[in-house]
Design an enzyme around this catalytic site. Structure first.
Site, PDB file in Angstrom:
ATOM      1  N   ASP A 254       0.816  -1.203   0.000  1.00 31.31           N
ATOM      2  CA  ASP A 254       0.000   0.000   0.000  1.00 31.31           C
ATOM      3  C   ASP A 254       0.859   1.266   0.000  1.00 31.31           C
ATOM      4  O   ASP A 254       1.821   1.377   0.765  1.00 31.31           O
ATOM      5  CB  ASP A 254      -0.897  -0.013   1.246  1.00 31.31           C
ATOM      6  CG  ASP A 254      -1.766   1.222   1.368  1.00 31.31           C
ATOM      7  OD1 ASP A 254      -2.675   1.391   0.548  1.00 31.31           O
ATOM      8  OD2 ASP A 254      -1.504   2.032   2.287  1.00 31.31           O
ATOM      9  N   GLU A 291       1.058  -0.068  -4.877  1.00 30.35           N
ATOM     10  CA  GLU A 291       0.362   1.204  -5.063  1.00 30.35           C
ATOM     11  C   GLU A 291       1.428   2.276  -4.876  1.00 30.35           C
ATOM     12  O   GLU A 291       2.081   2.324  -3.844  1.00 30.35           O
ATOM     13  CB  GLU A 291      -0.759   1.397  -4.046  1.00 30.35           C
ATOM     14  CG  GLU A 291      -1.477   2.723  -4.237  1.00 30.35           C
ATOM     15  CD  GLU A 291      -2.435   3.039  -3.095  1.00 30.35           C
ATOM     16  OE1 GLU A 291      -3.457   3.693  -3.376  1.00 30.35           O
ATOM     17  OE2 GLU A 291      -2.171   2.648  -1.946  1.00 30.35           O
ATOM     18  N   GLN A 389     -11.354   4.439  -4.366  1.00 30.61           N
ATOM     19  CA  GLN A 389     -12.105   5.317  -5.256  1.00 30.61           C
ATOM     20  C   GLN A 389     -13.601   5.286  -4.984  1.00 30.61           C
ATOM     21  O   GLN A 389     -14.331   6.158  -5.440  1.00 30.61           O
ATOM     22  CB  GLN A 389     -11.807   4.948  -6.716  1.00 30.61           C
ATOM     23  CG  GLN A 389     -10.324   4.915  -7.054  1.00 30.61           C
ATOM     24  CD  GLN A 389      -9.603   6.213  -6.707  1.00 30.61           C
ATOM     25  OE1 GLN A 389     -10.203   7.272  -6.645  1.00 30.61           O
ATOM     26  NE2 GLN A 389      -8.297   6.127  -6.470  1.00 30.61           N
TER      27      GLN A 389
END
Length: 583
Positions: A254, A291, A389
């Protein structure tokens, strides 16, 4: 590979307890009675206790004044403030013992949150839904973080005990059974891990190992100091624990751009190298992805097998943002960077990966990204929705609540056949409208601080929606996010799921066998809404896309090749239609 420094070690006579506590003067391991631990070099304390077996519960007492769980606890049956439990990872008998994973080019990912994937919110309850994933055409189940967090509900990004899968979902053997059952069905299972910060409640490292942290801060708390050898070892061992002890097929790291350097890139390299060594020793396919808001193409290599310093792929936020702006016209936050020509941004992403490859970002105030067109398309995980999102929106609302179904279906027809790695968010395959708002379960002053912070961050939303904005601390907010599995049987759900299954069947038959060796080609977006793109596939064939991303029919000559999706066009491309050919 099994020389672990952290956590309890079962021995022939009992258990060896270890704790790195350089700032502590005295440590006791608390079982039925206290046992003094010996101080060794570099701040390590150890104690060999005879007769202590798996199932024993313990804490560490720091300087006679503070009882804490093991930072490398393997399980916390009473949450982050309770005692740690000794776990024997070798006791589980794997039934899918011959499973070695799947090649990366076969990946079709679905992201899921254990606590809301089913009404029960458990590892075991997920097993009953694995057949649905296989029938849909999914090949990889990616779980949001499991590291133990405070409270009964959380997205998972507030984990404080990284080695312990959260007890609110079940026991370690339940998680292993979920993974075992997935492997028996041919499903890979990946895990999201967070190495840029610890959660805000239940982390005591600062008391007895303050050198774990630097003076710098991330958006979520104190930065971890990866210049310290023991801190790097703690994190690398954690990654290996998930891959080895639970047999996850890969990890998604992450927000690695929030790992404060120096030490960040070195850590990423070392995790990859250690995972690659494990893959080489076991003959397994292990996939590491990132990410990374910095769009660093230089640390990606989807064909390096086993990994040795690099990462298979990156979540491609650029791809999502361009599609979101095209479909909704949103302008707030980072969407401001995609206002000029979203169709052209989609074309750039299809033709070379990132949209931002070194260009100035107005939102970030710096140049962002590195050239990425030399990479394989499989170095990019593209998506239309994910937990961020959806969940970072004030109401946690999905695309289906804001966008015409024709647009979403066209976007899915591009996503699921194009030669990158596609990812769906749980329920997206049938067009679920169930929200996924942010939720957590903190108490006291921290709960008040979370509420206050969200009111500041989402001031515009509170002004517009008022009490409709869900309270992140309320149990009802988590409950509202539980998937509506019955939605598959509604007419709209059946229609969407049928389309997704057909798309993934085409992908499996026509795309996946050709993906190895595929290279980017060119893509163009015209002002009338026409989007065309092509790729050179690994077998030499050309894959061609013709799509009309507008409300009006546009003229275009028929492309060469065999039609694998869509209809014969003639001289006109209908509105919001997608057509794929190969040959």
């Amino acid at each position: 590979m099994n020389d672990r420094q952290f956590g309890p070690l079962l021995t022939n006579y009992g258990t060896r307890f270890r704790l790195w506590a350089p700032a502590a003067k005295r440590i006791e391991v608390m079982l039925e009675q206290p046992h003094a631990m010996r101080r060794g070099e570099d701040g390590w304390f150890t104690a060999d206790i005879a007769g202590v077996k798996a199932g024993a519960r313990y804490k560490f007492r720091i300087d006679g004044e503070l009882d804490v769980p093991d930072p490398a606890s393997l399980f916390q049956p009473e949450d982050v403030f309770g005692p740690s439990e000794v776990i024997d990872h070798d006791a589980y008998r794997w039934r899918a013992a011959s499973w070695h994973g799947r090649p990366w080019q076969e990946a079709v990912i679905i992201e899921a949150h254990v606590g809301t994937f089913t009404a029960e919110g458990s590892y075991r309850a997920m097993i009953d839904r694995l057949d649905h994933l296989v029938e849909t055409g999914i090949t990889a189940l990616e779980l949001m973080p499991l590291a133990d967090f405070a409270g009964a509900r959380n997205w998972g990004y507030d984990g404080v005990l990284w080695y312990a899968p959260d007890s609110s979902y079940g026991r370690p053997e339940d998680l292993k059974e979920l993974i075992d059952e997935a492997h028996l069905r041919g499903l890979m299972v990946m895990l999201d891990v967070v190495y840029n910060h610890f959660g805000p409640e239940g982390n005591y490292l600062g008391r007895y190992a303050p050198s774990f942290f630097t003076e710098a801060h991330t958006p979520w708390g104190s930065a971890i100091d990866y210049r310290v050898r023991q801190v790097c070892a703690f994190t690398i061992e954690n990654a290996l624990s998930w891959l080895r002890d639970y047999r996850f097929d890969g990890l998604r790291l992450d927000a690695v751009n929030s790992i404060v350097e120096p030490g960040g890139l070195s850590l990423l390299h070392d995790i990859s190298a250690a995972a690659g060594q494990l893959a080489a020793e076991t003959g397994r396919h292990i996939h590491l992805v990132l990410e990374n808001g910095d769009n660093r193409a230089s640390i990606l290599d989807s064909v390096q097998d086993p990994p040795h310093g690099k990462y298979r792929a990156q979540w491609n936020d650029d791809y999502h943002h361009a599609w979101r702006v095209l479909m909704t016209g949103e302008k707030q936050g980072y969407y401001g960077d995609y206002q000029r020509a979203p169709r052209s941004d989609i074309a750039r992403s299809l033709s070379s990966g990132f949209v931002y490859q070194g260009e100035p970002s107005a939102f970030r105030g710096v140049r962002r990204g590195e050239p990425s067109g030399h990479l394989a398309p499989t170095a990019f995980i593209n998506f239309l929705q994910n937990h961020d999102q959806i969940g970072n929106r004030a109401l946690g609302d999905r695309l289906e609540g804001n966008v015409d179904a024709r647009m979403i279906e066209a976007a899915l027809q591009v996503l699921l056949i194009a030669p990158h790695i596609p990812m769906l968010f749980m329920g997206e395959e049938w067009g679920s409208t169930v929200p996924f708002p942010f939720f957590c379960d903190f108490g006291g002053e921290l709960a008040d601080a979370v509420r206050k912070g969200r009111r500041i961050e989402l001031a515009w939303a509170y002004a517009e929606y008022g009490d409709e904005v869900p309270d992140a601390l309320a149990a009802s907010t988590r409950d509202s996010a539980v998937l509506d599995w019955d939605g598959r049987d509604a007419p709209a759900g059946r229609k969407r799921l049928t389309m997704v299954r057909k798309l993934l069947q085409v992908r499996r038959q026509e795309i996946v066998p050709r993906l190895a060796g595929t290279a980017f080609g060119k893509a163009e977006a015209e002002s009338n809404g026409l989007l065309t793109a092509d790729w050179r596939m690994g077998d030499g064939a050309a894959l061609r896309l013709t799509a009309n991303l507008s409300e009006k029919a546009v003229s275009h000559g028929e492309a060469a090749g065999t039609l694998i999706w869509g209809s014969e066009l003639g001289n006109s491309v209908p509105p919001w239609s997608v057509h794929w050919r190969i040959g």
